[in-house]
Motif scaffolding. Structure first.
Motif, PDB file in Angstrom:
ATOM      1  N   CYS A  38       0.822  -1.212   0.000  1.00  0.00           N
ATOM      2  CA  CYS A  38       0.000   0.000   0.000  1.00  0.00           C
ATOM      3  C   CYS A  38       0.856   1.262   0.000  1.00  0.00           C
ATOM      4  CB  CYS A  38      -0.927   0.004   1.207  1.00  0.00           C
ATOM      5  SG  CYS A  38      -0.026   0.011   2.781  1.00  0.00           S
ATOM      6  N   GLN A  45      -6.968   0.508  -2.956  1.00  0.00           N
ATOM      7  CA  GLN A  45      -8.175   0.863  -3.715  1.00  0.00           C
ATOM      8  C   GLN A  45      -8.430  -0.211  -4.757  1.00  0.00           C
ATOM      9  OE1 GLN A  45      -8.671   4.804  -5.115  1.00  0.00           O
ATOM     10  NE2 GLN A  45      -8.916   5.512  -3.013  1.00  0.00           N
ATOM     11  N   ARG A  46      -9.695  -0.515  -4.882  1.00  0.00           N
ATOM     12  CA  ARG A  46     -10.084  -1.541  -5.841  1.00  0.00           C
ATOM     13  C   ARG A  46     -11.213  -0.932  -6.686  1.00  0.00           C
ATOM     14  NH1 ARG A  46     -12.916  -6.120  -4.517  1.00  0.00           N
ATOM     15  NH2 ARG A  46     -13.079  -5.347  -2.388  1.00  0.00           N
ATOM     16  N   ARG A  47     -11.123  -1.083  -7.986  1.00  0.00           N
ATOM     17  CA  ARG A  47     -12.176  -0.569  -8.861  1.00  0.00           C
ATOM     18  C   ARG A  47     -13.256  -1.629  -9.003  1.00  0.00           C
ATOM     19  NH1 ARG A  47     -13.093   3.704 -10.835  1.00  0.00           N
ATOM     20  NH2 ARG A  47     -11.603   5.408 -10.657  1.00  0.00           N
ATOM     21  N   GLN A  48     -14.483  -1.168  -8.892  1.00  0.00           N
ATOM     22  CA  GLN A  48     -15.604  -2.097  -9.087  1.00  0.00           C
ATOM     23  C   GLN A  48     -16.657  -1.343  -9.884  1.00  0.00           C
ATOM     24  OE1 GLN A  48     -17.921  -3.763  -5.689  1.00  0.00           O
ATOM     25  NE2 GLN A  48     -16.615  -5.529  -6.018  1.00  0.00           N
ATOM     26  N   PHE A  51     -17.296   2.478  -9.275  1.00  0.00           N
ATOM     27  CA  PHE A  51     -16.833   2.884  -7.951  1.00  0.00           C
ATOM     28  C   PHE A  51     -15.413   2.433  -7.651  1.00  0.00           C
ATOM     29  CE2 PHE A  51     -21.399   2.064  -7.818  1.00  0.00           C
ATOM     30  CZ  PHE A  51     -21.864   3.320  -7.488  1.00  0.00           C
ATOM     31  N   ALA A  52     -14.735   3.217  -6.861  1.00  0.00           N
ATOM     32  CA  ALA A  52     -13.442   2.821  -6.320  1.00  0.00           C
ATOM     33  C   ALA A  52     -13.650   2.534  -4.839  1.00  0.00           C
ATOM     34  CB  ALA A  52     -12.422   3.930  -6.494  1.00  0.00           C
ATOM     35  N   ILE A  53     -13.405   1.294  -4.476  1.00  0.00           N
ATOM     36  CA  ILE A  53     -13.622   0.921  -3.078  1.00  0.00           C
ATOM     37  C   ILE A  53     -12.282   0.872  -2.357  1.00  0.00           C
ATOM     38  CG2 ILE A  53     -14.524  -0.843  -1.516  1.00  0.00           C
ATOM     39  CD1 ILE A  53     -16.367  -1.679  -3.890  1.00  0.00           C
ATOM     40  N   SER A  54     -12.252   1.537  -1.211  1.00  0.00           N
ATOM     41  CA  SER A  54     -11.031   1.603  -0.431  1.00  0.00           C
ATOM     42  C   SER A  54     -11.148   0.627   0.738  1.00  0.00           C
ATOM     43  CB  SER A  54     -10.862   3.040   0.063  1.00  0.00           C
ATOM     44  OG  SER A  54      -9.658   3.160   0.746  1.00  0.00           O
TER      45      SER A  54
END
Ligand SMILES: [Zn+2]
Ligand SMILES: [Zn+2]
Length: 242
Positions: A38, A45-48, A51-54
């Motif tokens: 990190c 952060q993950r893209r879904q 949305f970008a989910i942290s």
């Protein structure tokens, strides 16, 4: 007695404490490095879709730093088990089931964080002589039937010493003498309870011939007037059983 007057106790508590060598970090001094997953932010952060989910970084547990070299003292745990001697103040008037909270005397926090609190649950051991109900105490006082009839001054133990009490002539079984303010203090400081002395009139179970004769003689000399306090009750009972 400790509950009545308050006391101080030293407790031996097994708990976890921060490792002094690594200050709870689990790493050898100076052997922490920035988490490569990190880059020290503690989150990934993950893209879904849109949305970008942290989410917290799983590699460093969100701390942003990882251990390069494990502490030789605690082997990376950051804590070790100790027996901690803790002095606690028991307030006067405490009752069974109450809990004392000692701030900051619990187990060590995670990663060298502040310690938690210690909760001490109180169990008050019964007294041999006094029975307790809240702030009030009760005691059963055996008195010979002669003393109950004739009256007598006696000295009785209280929580904080002794007191002279008068067994009035004509005392009946179950009569109660109340000593105001001779109980326990309220734990919050709202007043003091009473000491209740319940009279237990003792009747002899074995008599000699001479004693029997004396009682017979006594009985022959008594009339209903001797029992004036209870005459009305007696009259009712006589009617009931007739
Ligand atoms: Zn350590
Ligand atoms: Zn990380």
């Amino acid at each position: 007695m400790e509950a009545a007057f308050g006391s101080e106790k030293e407790l031996d508590i097994p708990l976890t404490a921060n490792c002094k060598r690594c200050d709870g970090s689990g790493a050898e001094p100076g052997a922490m490095e920035t988490c490569p997953s990190c880059n020290g932010s503690g989150t990934v952060q993950r893209r879904q879709g849109l949305f970008a989910i942290s989410t917290p970084c799983s590699n460093c547990g969100g701390a942003g730093q990882v251990i390069k070299e494990v502490c030789t003292e605690c082997r990376g745990a950051g804590t070790h088990r100790v027996n901690s001697k803790i002095n606690i103040k028991i307030p006067a008037g405490i009752e069974s089931g109450m809990t004392l909270r000692v701030t900051g005397k619990g187990n060590a926090g995670i990663n060298g964080g502040p310690s938690g609190d210690l909760y001490v649950e109180i169990n008050v051991i019964e007294h041999d002589f006094f029975r307790r109900e809240g702030r009030d105490i009760y005691v059963e006082l055996p008195v010979s039937f002669v003393d109950a009839i004739m009256g007598k001054n006696i000295q009785i133990s209280t929580l904080d010493g002794s007191e002279n009490i008068e067994i009035k002539s004509g005392t009946q079984p179950g009569d109660r003498i109340v000593l105001k303010g001779k109980g326990l203090p309220d734990v919050q400081g709202y007043g003091v309870g009473n000491m209740n002395i319940d009279i237990k009139v003792m009747l002899p179970t074995k008599l000699t011939k001479e004693q029997k004769d004396l009682l017979q003689k006594f009985d022959g000399a008594t009339t209903d007037d001797n029992y004036s306090q209870h005459k009305s009750i007696w009259d009712k009972m006589k009617g009931f059983f007739a």
